[in-house]
Design an enzyme around this catalytic site. Structure first.
Site, PDB file in Angstrom:
ATOM      1  CB  CYS A 190      -0.814   0.025   1.426  1.00  0.00           C
ATOM      2  SG  CYS A 190      -2.143   1.512   1.480  1.00  0.00           S
ATOM      3  CG  HIS A 216      -5.665  -2.424  -0.957  1.00  0.00           C
ATOM      4  ND1 HIS A 216      -4.704  -3.021  -0.169  1.00  0.00           N
ATOM      5  CD2 HIS A 216      -5.488  -1.124  -0.995  1.00  0.00           C
ATOM      6  CE1 HIS A 216      -3.954  -2.222   0.027  1.00  0.00           C
ATOM      7  NE2 HIS A 216      -4.275  -0.906  -0.476  1.00  0.00           N
ATOM      8  CD  GLU A 217      -6.537   1.155  -3.876  1.00  0.00           C
ATOM      9  OE1 GLU A 217      -6.701   2.329  -3.151  1.00  0.00           O
ATOM     10  OE2 GLU A 217      -5.313   0.741  -3.957  1.00  0.00           O
ATOM     11  CG  HIS A 233      -7.189   2.887   1.651  1.00  0.00           C
ATOM     12  ND1 HIS A 233      -6.325   3.274   2.497  1.00  0.00           N
ATOM     13  CD2 HIS A 233      -6.710   2.296   0.384  1.00  0.00           C
ATOM     14  CE1 HIS A 233      -5.411   2.734   2.105  1.00  0.00           C
ATOM     15  NE2 HIS A 233      -5.526   1.997   0.961  1.00  0.00           N
TER      16      HIS A 233
END
Length: 176
Positions: A99, A141-142, A145
């Site tokens: 990341c 994953h994104e 956030h």
């Protein structure tokens, strides 16, 4: 414009982001342009607006010949706004992740093998995709956030988390 990427420890990365309410605005176009410039500069596979200090539900991702992920299949360049990610089935896959907000480190993270994601592009046009493999991993994953989740929070086995140069001493791994 290349923006500074917040690093793990910055409390802004732990906040839940706000939905985008207006599409096609100059501000949204500028944000996406800055995200693209920043991601390209750092050879990222994706970037979420909170990583550059903007608490909006905007992510971008795309992979084509990325030196940080040399074995990854291509993922089309995508702008995804106000995403909703839904698992397809219960199958999980574990794989290494890095990341831009956790520079120099990698960890093995469990993710759903297949997901459906819905949302909007920068013009407000609907997006609805079902994906698997690396594409599914990048999306999850994104989108994490946007809810204040960094990948180390999902690691189950901390013996499989560490600095790239220690984990892979015999490999030349390109990292931020």
């Amino acid at each position: 414009m290349i923006r500074d990427v917040l690093k793990m420890g910055d409390p802004r990365l732990l906040e839940v982001s706000r939905p985008v309410s207006a599409f096609g605005t100059a501000e949204l176009r500028a944000l996406i342009a800055d995200m693209r410039d920043t991601m390209a500069h750092l050879n990222g596979a994706g970037l979420a607006a909170p990583q550059i200090g903007v608490p909006l539900r905007v992510v971008i991702f795309g992979v084509a010949g990325n030196p940080r992920y040399p074995d990854a299949e291509e993922v089309p360049d995508t702008v995804l706004i106000n995403p909703v990610v839904t698992p397809i089935g219960e199958e999980m896959e574990e794989s290494w992740e890095g990341c831009l907000s956790v520079p120099g480190m990698r960890g093995v993270v469990p993710r759903f093998a297949r997901v459906r994601y819905r949302g909007f592009d920068e013009s407000g046009m609907p997006i609805d995709w079902s994906v698997q493999g690396f594409h599914a991993r990048v999306v999850q994953h994104e989108c994490d956030h946007l809810d204040g989740i960094l990948y180390p929070m999902r690691i189950r086995d901390m013996s499989r988390f560490g600095f790239v140069d220690v984990l892979f001493p015999d490999q030349e791994v390109i990292d931020e």
